[in-house]
Design a protein around this motif. Structure first.
Motif, PDB file in Angstrom:
ATOM      1  N   TYR A  72       0.778  -1.219   0.056  1.00  0.00           N
ATOM      2  CA  TYR A  72      -0.057  -0.150  -0.101  1.00  0.00           C
ATOM      3  C   TYR A  72       0.913   1.303  -0.122  1.00  0.00           C
ATOM      4  O   TYR A  72       0.514   2.235  -0.617  1.00  0.00           O
ATOM      5  N   GLY A  75       1.794   1.515  -3.233  1.00  0.00           N
ATOM      6  CA  GLY A  75       0.968   2.688  -4.062  1.00  0.00           C
ATOM      7  C   GLY A  75       1.318   3.836  -4.299  1.00  0.00           C
ATOM      8  O   GLY A  75       0.947   4.805  -5.077  1.00  0.00           O
ATOM      9  N   CYS A 111      -4.584   5.552 -11.678  1.00  0.00           N
ATOM     10  CA  CYS A 111      -5.064   4.949  -9.942  1.00  0.00           C
ATOM     11  C   CYS A 111      -5.732   3.586 -10.576  1.00  0.00           C
ATOM     12  O   CYS A 111      -5.771   3.186  -9.148  1.00  0.00           O
ATOM     13  N   ILE A 112      -6.371   3.513 -11.349  1.00  0.00           N
ATOM     14  CA  ILE A 112      -7.255   2.473 -11.548  1.00  0.00           C
ATOM     15  C   ILE A 112      -6.018   0.573 -11.074  1.00  0.00           C
ATOM     16  O   ILE A 112      -6.411  -0.098 -10.171  1.00  0.00           O
ATOM     17  N   ARG A 113      -5.222   1.222 -11.959  1.00  0.00           N
ATOM     18  CA  ARG A 113      -4.605   0.186 -12.079  1.00  0.00           C
ATOM     19  C   ARG A 113      -3.708  -0.432 -10.462  1.00  0.00           C
ATOM     20  O   ARG A 113      -3.710  -1.348 -10.436  1.00  0.00           O
ATOM     21  N   SER A 115      -4.694   0.823  -7.450  1.00  0.00           N
ATOM     22  CA  SER A 115      -6.271   0.198  -6.460  1.00  0.00           C
ATOM     23  C   SER A 115      -5.879  -1.461  -7.236  1.00  0.00           C
ATOM     24  O   SER A 115      -5.770  -2.136  -6.093  1.00  0.00           O
ATOM     25  N   ASN A 118      -2.627  -3.442  -5.829  1.00  0.00           N
ATOM     26  CA  ASN A 118      -3.605  -3.579  -4.090  1.00  0.00           C
ATOM     27  C   ASN A 118      -4.363  -4.380  -3.663  1.00  0.00           C
ATOM     28  O   ASN A 118      -3.769  -5.428  -2.640  1.00  0.00           O
ATOM     29  N   GLN A 119      -4.777  -4.939  -4.687  1.00  0.00           N
ATOM     30  CA  GLN A 119      -5.553  -6.326  -4.184  1.00  0.00           C
ATOM     31  C   GLN A 119      -5.252  -7.167  -4.917  1.00  0.00           C
ATOM     32  O   GLN A 119      -4.880  -8.193  -3.957  1.00  0.00           O
TER      33      GLN A 119
END
Length: 398
Positions: A72, A75, A111-113, A115, A118-119
């Motif tokens: 995190y 990121g 930002c989407i990538r 996020s 991080n999952q």
């Protein structure tokens, strides 16, 4: 509902987290130079931040310090280094109007990538027969590898309208690739990463130096890094001598009760001598700089003598730390687990302070160069120790 963490702090940082966080001052400095319209300087600093970003994940795996918090934190740093900072650089460059569509698309896709990353973390790519680590989608750090070359081309050739149109198309393509659900190549070699990050930093610095000479904003930083070369050469040569037991009769403690068994007369003799020879290796470069009319920190001084002084500063800088640890009952080469990271940090910076202060006096350096030497040397030392560890010239990587 979770209970409060123990220890009075919301998280306990480890040494990898500190490497990750070293990107913060570099990125903020890049943003400062962006607002001053020093765009190549800003990009150069982002490549340095990219070096820290390349190191943290690799070292976390090597040291067994991988954890969800680290992913995190990484990121958040990626958003600053590869999305926010490049976006501001391009806006200052005049990448606005219709071009802003490509810029907004890139930042949103990035930002989407991040996020999703991080999952999921990294994935395995078995497309070539054997599974290997890969990214899911094109990673965001490619923003720098796309933007920097085109900004450099515009600086060298002009062709502003053409290059901006080309960059807009490439950023739109990049945005799509970040969101595609497919494996993307992941660098796993530290050498490959450093060739890219430090190579980009060097190219951008050389361009600004060619344009502005000693007035280039990063000139003091480059001088601080240049001063480290003899110390690195001398340190590597000294570790080779220790590993091969050169001059065994001198491998006697300098003062065992005060400094421990690792500070020997061999080190006192060899480190200044080898650092002097390391400084002499800069002689061809000094001739080139002299021909170009670029004065350096060594100009007007004996390279051999200044190198020997640097080596003496290295030894003198380590002695107070060794004395302090012996007084606390800490064995040579060991650190207490409860304060491990403070002592590791002290081990990286003690010799840097010694070298910077003695060279500052000997070469009449500005306090800016001295301070930058102390601040940057720990990262240099970490890289060198990693190399020594991989080549079995050192027992540990810190």
């Amino acid at each position: 509902m979770s209970s409060l963490p123990a220890g009075g702090w919301i998280i306990r940082l480890n040494r990898v987290d500190l490497i990750t966080l070293s990107s913060v001052p570099l990125t903020l400095l890049a943003l400062f130079f962006t607002l001053q319209q020093e765009l190549l300087t800003a990009l150069a600093l982002l490549f340095l931040a990219m070096t820290a970003d390349a190191l943290d994940g690799l070292l976390a795996r090597r040291w067994g310090l991988t954890r969800e918090f680290g992913r995190y934190l990484d990121g958040f740093m990626d958003v600053l280094i590869y999305l926010v900072s490049p976006a501001l650089i391009l806006l200052q460059w005049g990448f606005d109007g219709a071009y802003a569509v490509a810029l907004v698309t890139m930042v949103a896709a990035g930002c989407i990538r991040l996020s999703v990353f991080n999952q999921t973390g990294n994935i395995e790519d078995a497309s070539k027969g054997s599974a290997r680590p890969a990214y899911l989608g094109m990673p965001v750090f490619w923003s720098l590898l796309i933007i920097a070359p085109l900004v450099l081309l515009e600086h060298w050739l002009g062709w502003t309208a053409f290059i901006k149109a080309l960059l807009a198309l490439v950023l739109l393509w990049f945005s799509v690739q970040m969101l595609r659900a497919r494996p993307f190549f992941k660098f796993t070699s530290l050498a490959q990463m450093l060739w890219i990050t430090l190579g980009g930093f060097s190219l951008l610095c050389a361009t600004t130096l060619a344009a502005k000479g000693a007035q280039a904003p990063l000139h003091p930083l480059l001088m601080a890094l240049y001063l480290q070369v003899p110390v690195v050469i001398g340190g590597v040569a000294h570790m080779w001598c220790v590993s091969n037991d050169v001059l065994p009769s001198l491998a006697r403690p300098l003062w065992k009760s005060a400094f421990g068994a690792n500070k020997t007369w061999r080190g006192v003799l060899l480190v200044p001598l080898l650092t002097a020879l390391g400084a002499l290796c800069l002689w061809p470069l000094e001739l080139i700089f002299q021909a170009l009319g670029w004065p350096t920190v060594w100009s007007g001084y004996s390279l051999l003598l200044a190198g020997a002084v640097a080596g003496a500063g290295y030894i003198l800088g380590e002695l107070p730390n060794s004395w302090f640890k012996r007084r606390l009952g800490i064995a040579p080469g060991q650190v207490p687990e409860d304060q491990r990271y403070w002592f590791i940090a002290l081990d990286q910076i003690d010799s840097a302070v010694g070298v910077a202060l003695i060279l500052g006096w000997w070469l009449d350096l500005s306090w800016t160069v001295v301070a930058l030497y102390i601040l940057t040397f720990p990262l240099t030392a970490l890289l060198v120790k990693q190399w020594l560890y991989r080549n079995k010239l050192k027992d540990s990587a810190v």
